[in-house]
Design an enzyme around this catalytic site. Sequence first.
Site, PDB file in Angstrom:
ATOM      1  CB  ALA A   1      -0.885  -0.012   1.239  1.00  0.00           C
TER       2      ALA A   1
ATOM      3  N   GLY B   1       0.747  -5.234   0.813  1.00  0.00           N
ATOM      4  CA  GLY B   1      -0.435  -5.363  -0.037  1.00  0.00           C
ATOM      5  C   GLY B   1      -0.108  -5.962  -1.402  1.00  0.00           C
TER       6      GLY B   1
ATOM      7  CD  GLU C   1       1.918  -5.786   5.533  1.00  0.00           C
ATOM      8  OE1 GLU C   1       2.800  -6.646   5.793  1.00  0.00           O
ATOM      9  OE2 GLU C   1       1.078  -5.926   4.630  1.00  0.00           O
TER      10      GLU C   1
HETATM   11  N1  CO8 Z   1       4.555   3.306  -0.638  1.00  0.00           N
HETATM   12  C1  CO8 Z   1       4.936   4.491  -1.158  1.00  0.00           C
HETATM   13  N2  CO8 Z   1       6.096   4.667  -1.812  1.00  0.00           N
HETATM   14  C2  CO8 Z   1       6.907   3.596  -1.945  1.00  0.00           C
HETATM   15  C3  CO8 Z   1       6.574   2.344  -1.421  1.00  0.00           C
HETATM   16  C4  CO8 Z   1       5.327   2.209  -0.741  1.00  0.00           C
HETATM   17  N3  CO8 Z   1       4.899   1.038  -0.245  1.00  0.00           N
HETATM   18  N4  CO8 Z   1       7.599   1.492  -1.681  1.00  0.00           N
HETATM   19  C5  CO8 Z   1       8.511   2.188  -2.354  1.00  0.00           C
HETATM   20  N5  CO8 Z   1       8.103   3.464  -2.513  1.00  0.00           N
HETATM   21  C6  CO8 Z   1       8.830   4.568  -3.162  1.00  0.00           C
HETATM   22  C7  CO8 Z   1       9.966   5.067  -2.312  1.00  0.00           C
HETATM   23  O1  CO8 Z   1       9.480   5.985  -1.328  1.00  0.00           O
HETATM   24  C8  CO8 Z   1      10.841   5.727  -3.346  1.00  0.00           C
HETATM   25  O2  CO8 Z   1      10.276   6.971  -3.683  1.00  0.00           O
HETATM   26  P1  CO8 Z   1      11.224   8.310  -3.741  1.00  0.00           P
HETATM   27  O3  CO8 Z   1      12.178   8.009  -4.873  1.00  0.00           O
HETATM   28  O4  CO8 Z   1      10.242   9.390  -4.068  1.00  0.00           O
HETATM   29  O5  CO8 Z   1      11.895   8.406  -2.429  1.00  0.00           O
HETATM   30  C9  CO8 Z   1      10.668   4.813  -4.552  1.00  0.00           C
HETATM   31  O6  CO8 Z   1       9.450   4.074  -4.348  1.00  0.00           O
HETATM   32  C10 CO8 Z   1      11.795   3.798  -4.710  1.00  0.00           C
HETATM   33  O7  CO8 Z   1      11.913   3.087  -3.497  1.00  0.00           O
HETATM   34  P2  CO8 Z   1      13.328   2.907  -2.730  1.00  0.00           P
HETATM   35  O8  CO8 Z   1      14.211   4.079  -2.989  1.00  0.00           O
HETATM   36  O9  CO8 Z   1      13.017   2.561  -1.315  1.00  0.00           O
HETATM   37  O10 CO8 Z   1      13.902   1.667  -3.551  1.00  0.00           O
HETATM   38  P3  CO8 Z   1      14.835   0.479  -2.979  1.00  0.00           P
HETATM   39  O11 CO8 Z   1      15.216  -0.323  -4.166  1.00  0.00           O
HETATM   40  O12 CO8 Z   1      15.919   1.041  -2.113  1.00  0.00           O
HETATM   41  O13 CO8 Z   1      13.878  -0.391  -2.010  1.00  0.00           O
HETATM   42  C11 CO8 Z   1      11.835  -1.558  -1.389  1.00  0.00           C
HETATM   43  C12 CO8 Z   1      12.737  -1.043  -2.557  1.00  0.00           C
HETATM   44  C13 CO8 Z   1      12.558  -2.676  -0.628  1.00  0.00           C
HETATM   45  C14 CO8 Z   1      10.581  -2.103  -2.064  1.00  0.00           C
HETATM   46  C15 CO8 Z   1      11.531  -0.386  -0.443  1.00  0.00           C
HETATM   47  O14 CO8 Z   1      11.045   0.713  -1.208  1.00  0.00           O
HETATM   48  C16 CO8 Z   1      10.489  -0.706   0.608  1.00  0.00           C
HETATM   49  O15 CO8 Z   1      10.820  -1.313   1.599  1.00  0.00           O
HETATM   50  N6  CO8 Z   1       9.232  -0.279   0.377  1.00  0.00           N
HETATM   51  C17 CO8 Z   1       8.170  -0.411   1.368  1.00  0.00           C
HETATM   52  C18 CO8 Z   1       7.689  -1.835   1.481  1.00  0.00           C
HETATM   53  C19 CO8 Z   1       6.629  -1.932   2.538  1.00  0.00           C
HETATM   54  O16 CO8 Z   1       6.841  -1.659   3.697  1.00  0.00           O
HETATM   55  N7  CO8 Z   1       5.420  -2.381   2.104  1.00  0.00           N
HETATM   56  C20 CO8 Z   1       4.276  -2.550   3.004  1.00  0.00           C
HETATM   57  C21 CO8 Z   1       3.396  -1.339   2.954  1.00  0.00           C
HETATM   58  S1  CO8 Z   1       2.049  -1.465   4.111  1.00  0.00           S
HETATM   59  C22 CO8 Z   1       0.904  -2.411   3.307  1.00  0.00           C
HETATM   60  O17 CO8 Z   1       1.096  -2.842   2.188  1.00  0.00           O
HETATM   61  C23 CO8 Z   1      -0.380  -2.666   4.039  1.00  0.00           C
HETATM   62  C24 CO8 Z   1      -1.334  -3.500   3.166  1.00  0.00           C
HETATM   63  C25 CO8 Z   1      -2.737  -2.947   3.173  1.00  0.00           C
HETATM   64  C26 CO8 Z   1      -3.584  -3.519   2.084  1.00  0.00           C
HETATM   65  C27 CO8 Z   1      -3.346  -2.947   0.703  1.00  0.00           C
HETATM   66  C28 CO8 Z   1      -4.451  -3.314  -0.248  1.00  0.00           C
HETATM   67  C29 CO8 Z   1      -4.299  -2.819  -1.626  1.00  0.00           C
END
Ligand code: CO8
Length: 258
Positions: free
Chosen positions: A65, A109, A132
Amino acid sequence: MAFETINVEVDDHVALIKLDRPDAMNALSQQLVGELLQALEEADANEKVRCIVLAGSDKAFAAGADIKEMAKLGFVDVFNANLFAQVNDRIAAIRKPIIAAVAGYALGGGCELAMACDFIIAADTAKFGQPEINLGVIAGIGGTQRLARFVGKSKAMDMNLTGRLMPAEEAERSGLVSRVVPAKKLMEEAMGAAQKIAEKSQISVLAAKEAVNRSYETTLSEGLRFERSLFHSMFATEDQKEGMSAFLEKRQAQFRDK
Ligand code: CO8
């Protein structure tokens, strides 16, 4: 309606839906989720479509998400909006098969969305996770429930409690994904599987999907009864006559969905 966060192509009876927010690792914003559900429902209603493939990019199926959107929400906001409550129900209502083609990250998500599909074909680059816990919350659309059914309690606990990522090879070994292929072959493999499904009688395809899904909702004896009723009902179709005659006559079946 033109979509802004996904791309949809329909070709040869297969609808290919690609998540398309490259700057945010395909994070599931409210807009993306709305567009995706609409596209899935349109594909389900489109008579030309016989199977759906859902994919992301090489880097990310979806990184969960959208954290930027969620960060500012409080309990009352998410409770009143019933955040993400529709996702499971509306995907479960899609009758045509949905194959998730996963490369790169399928987190939070994103992992849950892949699990809500009918099966997952993964690239060898795929990484699944329910991180999460690192954000001070827990999974919200199946990460504690479907994952436990697919990979068992121990691995589901490990992933939900530590937030660790599961690589493609372990995901296949654990029953989360049906096949793992080299990344450059992913779309060919997923589209090939969709084409195979598209060639079958749609009546038996929809019945088989419904029967397998029922196994996750009911007891074994009820599920077996449900399966047997559907199996018996197949003998009322022309496609059963055609399928069995074609086998006996050593020719390709020509199913007509009747
Ligand atoms: N939300 C918003 N932006 C994101 C997300 C996210 N989940 N993941 C990555 N991005 C953005 C980053 O903020 C970054 O943006 P910017 O360049 O503007 O700073 C861009 O994508 C690239 O990301 P990274 O620089 O972090 O890239 P890396 O290669 O270093 O890392 C990862 C990639 C490992 C995927 C890392 O971005 C990460 O850990 N992301 C978050 C993962 C996470 O915690 N996911 C769980 C979210 S909570 C959730 O999903 C609850 C579920 C609810 C149900 C949903 C139903 C549809």
